[in-house]
Design a protein around this motif. Sequence first.
Motif, PDB file in Angstrom:
ATOM      1  N   TRP A  99       0.829  -1.201   0.000  1.00 26.92           N
ATOM      2  CA  TRP A  99       0.000   0.000   0.000  1.00 26.92           C
ATOM      3  C   TRP A  99       0.868   1.257   0.000  1.00 26.92           C
ATOM      4  O   TRP A  99       0.507   2.254  -0.628  1.00 26.92           O
ATOM      5  N   PHE A 100       2.024   1.216   0.666  1.00 29.76           N
ATOM      6  CA  PHE A 100       2.950   2.359   0.618  1.00 29.76           C
ATOM      7  C   PHE A 100       3.403   2.619  -0.816  1.00 29.76           C
ATOM      8  O   PHE A 100       3.500   3.771  -1.243  1.00 29.76           O
ATOM      9  N   VAL A 101       3.675   1.549  -1.548  1.00 32.15           N
ATOM     10  CA  VAL A 101       4.084   1.718  -2.948  1.00 32.15           C
ATOM     11  C   VAL A 101       2.946   2.345  -3.748  1.00 32.15           C
ATOM     12  O   VAL A 101       3.174   3.259  -4.552  1.00 32.15           O
ATOM     13  N   LEU A 102       1.711   1.889  -3.522  1.00 36.05           N
ATOM     14  CA  LEU A 102       0.574   2.481  -4.226  1.00 36.05           C
ATOM     15  C   LEU A 102       0.415   3.956  -3.877  1.00 36.05           C
ATOM     16  O   LEU A 102       0.192   4.791  -4.763  1.00 36.05           O
ATOM     17  N   ILE A 103       0.567   4.292  -2.599  1.00 34.13           N
ATOM     18  CA  ILE A 103       0.486   5.706  -2.192  1.00 34.13           C
ATOM     19  C   ILE A 103       1.609   6.499  -2.857  1.00 34.13           C
ATOM     20  O   ILE A 103       1.401   7.624  -3.314  1.00 34.13           O
ATOM     21  N   GLY A 104       2.796   5.905  -2.931  1.00 29.03           N
ATOM     22  CA  GLY A 104       3.903   6.569  -3.624  1.00 29.03           C
ATOM     23  C   GLY A 104       3.557   6.865  -5.076  1.00 29.03           C
ATOM     24  O   GLY A 104       3.846   7.950  -5.590  1.00 29.03           O
ATOM     25  N   LEU A 105       2.928   5.911  -5.736  1.00 29.82           N
ATOM     26  CA  LEU A 105       2.513   6.123  -7.128  1.00 29.82           C
ATOM     27  C   LEU A 105       1.466   7.233  -7.228  1.00 29.82           C
ATOM     28  O   LEU A 105       1.525   8.072  -8.132  1.00 29.82           O
ATOM     29  N   LEU A 106       0.512   7.246  -6.297  1.00 26.98           N
ATOM     30  CA  LEU A 106      -0.501   8.309  -6.298  1.00 26.98           C
ATOM     31  C   LEU A 106       0.128   9.672  -6.038  1.00 26.98           C
ATOM     32  O   LEU A 106      -0.245  10.667  -6.665  1.00 26.98           O
ATOM     33  N   GLU A 107       1.074   9.712  -5.106  1.00 31.57           N
ATOM     34  CA  GLU A 107       1.763  10.971  -4.813  1.00 31.57           C
ATOM     35  C   GLU A 107       2.547  11.456  -6.041  1.00 31.57           C
ATOM     36  O   GLU A 107       2.567  12.652  -6.327  1.00 31.57           O
ATOM     37  N   LEU A 108       3.188  10.536  -6.741  1.00 32.41           N
ATOM     38  CA  LEU A 108       3.886  10.914  -7.977  1.00 32.41           C
ATOM     39  C   LEU A 108       2.918  11.510  -8.981  1.00 32.41           C
ATOM     40  O   LEU A 108       3.217  12.509  -9.634  1.00 32.41           O
ATOM     41  N   GLU A 109       1.763  10.877  -9.099  1.00 25.69           N
ATOM     42  CA  GLU A 109       0.757  11.356 -10.054  1.00 25.69           C
ATOM     43  C   GLU A 109       0.289  12.762  -9.704  1.00 25.69           C
ATOM     44  O   GLU A 109       0.030  13.579 -10.587  1.00 25.69           O
ATOM     45  N   ILE A 110       0.178  13.058  -8.398  1.00 26.19           N
ATOM     46  CA  ILE A 110      -0.275  14.372  -7.952  1.00 26.19           C
ATOM     47  C   ILE A 110       0.847  15.405  -8.041  1.00 26.19           C
ATOM     48  O   ILE A 110       0.650  16.511  -8.533  1.00 26.19           O
ATOM     49  N   ARG A 111       2.026  15.043  -7.566  1.00 28.93           N
ATOM     50  CA  ARG A 111       3.118  16.012  -7.432  1.00 28.93           C
ATOM     51  C   ARG A 111       4.007  16.132  -8.662  1.00 28.93           C
ATOM     52  O   ARG A 111       4.684  17.146  -8.817  1.00 28.93           O
ATOM     53  N   ALA A 112       4.033  15.109  -9.512  1.00 36.31           N
ATOM     54  CA  ALA A 112       4.897  15.151 -10.695  1.00 36.31           C
ATOM     55  C   ALA A 112       4.159  14.593 -11.915  1.00 36.31           C
ATOM     56  O   ALA A 112       4.594  13.618 -12.528  1.00 36.31           O
ATOM     57  N   PRO A 113       3.038  15.211 -12.298  1.00 39.52           N
ATOM     58  CA  PRO A 113       2.252  14.663 -13.411  1.00 39.52           C
ATOM     59  C   PRO A 113       3.018  14.627 -14.732  1.00 39.52           C
ATOM     60  O   PRO A 113       2.800  13.721 -15.542  1.00 39.52           O
ATOM     61  N   ASP A 114       3.907  15.582 -14.946  1.00 42.27           N
ATOM     62  CA  ASP A 114       4.689  15.568 -16.189  1.00 42.27           C
ATOM     63  C   ASP A 114       5.631  14.370 -16.235  1.00 42.27           C
ATOM     64  O   ASP A 114       5.789  13.730 -17.273  1.00 42.27           O
ATOM     65  N   TRP A 115       6.249  14.054 -15.092  1.00 45.88           N
ATOM     66  CA  TRP A 115       7.147  12.900 -15.014  1.00 45.88           C
ATOM     67  C   TRP A 115       6.362  11.612 -15.264  1.00 45.88           C
ATOM     68  O   TRP A 115       6.814  10.745 -15.996  1.00 45.88           O
ATOM     69  N   VAL A 116       5.171  11.521 -14.675  1.00 42.37           N
ATOM     70  CA  VAL A 116       4.332  10.335 -14.861  1.00 42.37           C
ATOM     71  C   VAL A 116       3.958  10.189 -16.327  1.00 42.37           C
ATOM     72  O   VAL A 116       4.010   9.096 -16.886  1.00 42.37           O
ATOM     73  N   LYS A 117       3.610  11.288 -16.963  1.00 42.37           N
ATOM     74  CA  LYS A 117       3.228  11.238 -18.382  1.00 42.37           C
ATOM     75  C   LYS A 117       4.407  10.803 -19.251  1.00 42.37           C
ATOM     76  O   LYS A 117       4.247  10.031 -20.186  1.00 42.37           O
ATOM     77  N   THR A 118       5.595  11.283 -18.902  1.00 43.82           N
ATOM     78  CA  THR A 118       6.796  10.910 -19.646  1.00 43.82           C
ATOM     79  C   THR A 118       7.104   9.423 -19.489  1.00 43.82           C
ATOM     80  O   THR A 118       7.577   8.780 -20.420  1.00 43.82           O
ATOM     81  N   HIS A 119       6.836   8.874 -18.321  1.00 46.48           N
ATOM     82  CA  HIS A 119       7.125   7.465 -18.021  1.00 46.48           C
ATOM     83  C   HIS A 119       5.834   6.654 -17.885  1.00 46.48           C
ATOM     84  O   HIS A 119       5.730   5.792 -17.014  1.00 46.48           O
ATOM     85  N   GLN A 120       4.880   6.935 -18.732  1.00 44.93           N
ATOM     86  CA  GLN A 120       3.539   6.363 -18.614  1.00 44.93           C
ATOM     87  C   GLN A 120       3.538   4.834 -18.607  1.00 44.93           C
ATOM     88  O   GLN A 120       2.847   4.215 -17.799  1.00 44.93           O
ATOM     89  N   ASN A 121       4.318   4.195 -19.488  1.00 43.81           N
ATOM     90  CA  ASN A 121       4.332   2.726 -19.533  1.00 43.81           C
ATOM     91  C   ASN A 121       4.865   2.131 -18.231  1.00 43.81           C
ATOM     92  O   ASN A 121       4.302   1.168 -17.707  1.00 43.81           O
ATOM     93  N   ASN A 122       5.957   2.679 -17.713  1.00 45.42           N
ATOM     94  CA  ASN A 122       6.513   2.173 -16.455  1.00 45.42           C
ATOM     95  C   ASN A 122       5.547   2.406 -15.301  1.00 45.42           C
ATOM     96  O   ASN A 122       5.395   1.555 -14.430  1.00 45.42           O
ATOM     97  N   PHE A 123       4.903   3.555 -15.294  1.00 44.12           N
ATOM     98  CA  PHE A 123       3.930   3.878 -14.255  1.00 44.12           C
ATOM     99  C   PHE A 123       2.764   2.895 -14.318  1.00 44.12           C
ATOM    100  O   PHE A 123       2.316   2.378 -13.295  1.00 44.12           O
ATOM    101  N   TRP A 124       2.287   2.626 -15.516  1.00 43.78           N
ATOM    102  CA  TRP A 124       1.184   1.687 -15.717  1.00 43.78           C
ATOM    103  C   TRP A 124       1.574   0.300 -15.216  1.00 43.78           C
ATOM    104  O   TRP A 124       0.815  -0.342 -14.480  1.00 43.78           O
ATOM    105  N   LEU A 125       2.757  -0.170 -15.615  1.00 39.76           N
ATOM    106  CA  LEU A 125       3.218  -1.493 -15.187  1.00 39.76           C
ATOM    107  C   LEU A 125       3.387  -1.574 -13.667  1.00 39.76           C
ATOM    108  O   LEU A 125       3.026  -2.580 -13.042  1.00 39.76           O
ATOM    109  N   ALA A 126       3.938  -0.528 -13.065  1.00 35.27           N
ATOM    110  CA  ALA A 126       4.121  -0.516 -11.607  1.00 35.27           C
ATOM    111  C   ALA A 126       2.772  -0.592 -10.900  1.00 35.27           C
ATOM    112  O   ALA A 126       2.621  -1.321  -9.912  1.00 35.27           O
TER     113      ALA A 126
END
Length: 176
Positions: A99-126
């Motif tokens: 669940w910490f990893v999932l929260i980390g992913l959500l926090e990334l999505e909120i705080r670094a949306p451009d980074w998430v968009k750039t790494h969309q496939n890795n984010f999706w797989l994670a």
Amino acid sequence: MFKPLATVQYPKFKLAIVALLFVNVFLYALTDTLTSTIDALVWLALLIIYELEATKFWTALTAERLRHIRNVLIVAITLVFFSYVNTSEWLDTLNALFWFVLIGLLELEIRAPDWVKTHQNNFWLATILVFACLIAMVFAWLWQGAWLDAYDGVLWIAAFAFIEVDFFQFLKLKKQ
């Protein structure tokens, strides 16, 4: 593929899950430890904070204030995690880590949306991997005969998949 849910109005479905999560807190309060009850309650509050941020529903709270509340809740969850470690509740500890990893992913999505968009496939797989691990935890609890924990796991997977991540939209994004 998910036709039974396609006919359900999404906001009502969200409300039903949140209502079940409140019942879940009461079940833990009646049948389990104080730590488990606090854990369920704090996670519920965190889910509601994420939903308020995502929908911009509550304008009385600024984004900064919501972030502060969210950070306090994350600290509380971390303390519960260390309580699980201290009492050698290894399934709860492992579950908390996922669940910490999932929260980390959500926090990334909120705080670094451009980074998430750039790494969309890795984010999706994670995200898919974390949900697979959480589903495995449900089976581990079932194998141990921990029915309340298994129910709790299924409920929280549904809550985050359908409320926070909006899993149907998430899967559609990957197909494009």
